[in-house]
Design a protein around this motif. Structure first.
Motif, short mmCIF file in Angstrom:
data_model
loop_
_atom_site.label_atom_id
_atom_site.label_comp_id
_atom_site.label_asym_id
_atom_site.label_seq_id
_atom_site.Cartn_x
_atom_site.Cartn_y
_atom_site.Cartn_z
N ASP A 1 0.97 -0.98 -0.06
CA ASP A 1 0.09 -0.06 0.19
C ASP A 1 0.84 1.38 -0.13
OD1 ASP A 1 0.91 0.26 2.56
OD2 ASP A 1 -0.90 -0.76 3.36
N ASN A 2 0.30 2.43 0.00
CA ASN A 2 1.21 3.49 -0.12
C ASN A 2 1.95 3.78 1.34
OD1 ASN A 2 -1.37 4.19 1.51
ND2 ASN A 2 -1.66 5.98 0.35
N TYR A 3 2.05 2.94 2.29
CA TYR A 3 2.84 2.90 3.45
C TYR A 3 4.03 2.13 3.36
CZ TYR A 3 -1.38 5.18 5.65
OH TYR A 3 -2.38 6.11 5.96
N THR B 1 4.05 -1.63 -9.64
CA THR B 1 4.31 -2.46 -8.71
C THR B 1 5.39 -3.37 -9.18
OG1 THR B 1 2.76 -4.16 -9.06
CG2 THR B 1 1.95 -2.38 -7.70
N ASN C 1 6.94 -0.74 -4.44
CA ASN C 1 6.65 0.54 -5.52
C ASN C 1 7.57 0.65 -6.23
OD1 ASN C 1 5.00 2.17 -6.94
ND2 ASN C 1 5.90 4.05 -5.44
N ASP D 1 7.56 2.78 -9.27
CA ASP D 1 6.95 3.41 -10.44
C ASP D 1 7.62 4.36 -11.13
OD1 ASP D 1 6.74 5.55 -8.81
OD2 ASP D 1 4.44 5.74 -8.72
N LYS E 1 2.47 5.73 -13.50
CA LYS E 1 2.68 5.47 -12.15
C LYS E 1 1.30 4.96 -11.39
CE LYS E 1 5.96 8.53 -12.46
NZ LYS E 1 7.15 7.99 -12.66
N THR E 2 1.83 4.64 -9.94
CA THR E 2 0.95 3.62 -9.33
C THR E 2 -0.02 4.26 -8.96
OG1 THR E 2 3.00 2.65 -8.47
CG2 THR E 2 0.72 2.24 -7.19
N TRP F 1 -2.61 4.57 -6.37
CA TRP F 1 -2.99 4.08 -4.88
C TRP F 1 -4.41 4.12 -4.67
CZ3 TRP F 1 0.97 1.85 -3.34
CH2 TRP F 1 2.32 2.20 -3.39
N ALA G 1 -5.02 0.35 -4.17
CA ALA G 1 -4.23 -0.51 -3.29
C ALA G 1 -5.31 -1.09 -2.24
CB ALA G 1 -3.37 0.56 -2.40
#
Length: 300
Positions: free
Chosen positions: A59-61, A91, A196, A198, A208-209, A211, A214
């Protein structure tokens, strides 16, 4: 066992190869549960356990990764992976073997995410003594997001073979006689991770990813390590010696039938290269105005 490499597992090698095999044996099945062979490497809270199934979450964390508890020299490692479904652009899911340090050896599968409907790209790479830049890329002949497929690395003193569902997609042959270094004296761990990337992974970083899609989840099962286990307390040279056949001690990976591809496997590899390869560093004259030496010797 602290002073020698040991074999995991005995499996049915003597039956397959038709001779008696003298091995130091360890009680272990070929296919094992995740926690028998591996441990989480980072982002423990991004691991999801569902029975025999392991899922890694991006995820974005954070992404997540795991590593084998032991290091190995020669043999075969396999994992079954179901890759991120839907829009996985940006990814990367990786499955690889690597030794430690600046002059490390490494064999990589990197699965580069895509926008929905495009094929997944598999990038492979080989590092020897810390030097990589040996990328090949291909499109798979199936959708790797709808079911599990097996990805394997076979390693002996003659060759490194990358296999997808037992079909060879790449061979890195030992060409030491031509003065080209070959990875054969550094024990390697087995790793996998999702992260990630990207800045480069999808269409060279142009996509790009997203999110909003996610978490991105890669699923794993069918963990197999059939290889020579090398304790950290033993010097690399001693490990290399103990993991090689000598006298009455015969290891399956040193058998002549595994010193090169079979005729059937050679045909499979030619088919993969002809129909699915989309990039080969050997033919990239922009990056390598002079063809890399091993490319001149590899038989395609």
């Amino acid at each position: 066992m602290a002073v020698s490499c040991v074999i995991l597992p005995l499996s049915v090698m003597s039956v397959l190869l038709g001779f008696s095999v003298v091995l130091i044996l360890v009680g272990s099945a070929s296919a094992a549960k995740f926690d028998e062979l591996f441990q989480p490497g980072w982002a423990f809270d991004h691991f999801i356990y569902e029975g025999e199934l392991l899922k890694l979450k991006l995820d974005n964390y954070s992404g997540a990764g795991f590593a084998s508890k032991s290091k190995y020299m020669f043999g075969k490692v396999t994992v079954q992976i179901k890759l991120v479904e839907g829009d996985s652009a940006g990814t990367v899911t990786a499955f690889y073997m690597s030794s430690d340090g600046p002059t490390h050896d490494e064999f990589d599968f990197e699965f580069l995410g895509n926008t929905t409907g495009e094929p997944y790209v598999v990038q492979t790479n080989v590092y020897v003594n810390g030097v990589g830049n040996r990328e090949q890329r291909l499109n798979l002949w199936f959708d790797p997001t709808t079911d599990f497929h097996s990805y394997s690395l076979l390693w002996n003193q003659r060759q490194v073979v990358f296999l997808v569902d037992e079909t060879p997609i790449r061979v890195h042959a030992n060409m030491e006689k031509q003065g080209i270094p070959f990875p054969k004296d550094q024990p390697m761990g087995v790793y996998s991770s999702i992260w990630n990337a990207d800045d480069w992974a999808t269409q060279g970083g142009r996509v790009k990813t997203d999110w909003s899609h996610a978490p991105f989840i890669a699923s794993y099962q069918g963990f197999e390590i059939n290889a020579c286990e090398c304790p950290a307390s033993v010097a690399a040279a001693d490990n290399a010696r103990k993991c090689s056949s000598s006298g009455e001690k015969r290891y399956w990976w040193d058998e002549p039938t595994l010193s090169e591809l079979s005729m059937h496997q050679s045909h499979q590899l030619l088919w993969v290269r002809a129909n699915h390869m989309i990039y080969d560093y050997c033919t990239d004259t922009a990056r390598f105005p002079a063809t890399p030496v091993e490319c001149l010797h590899h038989h395609h």
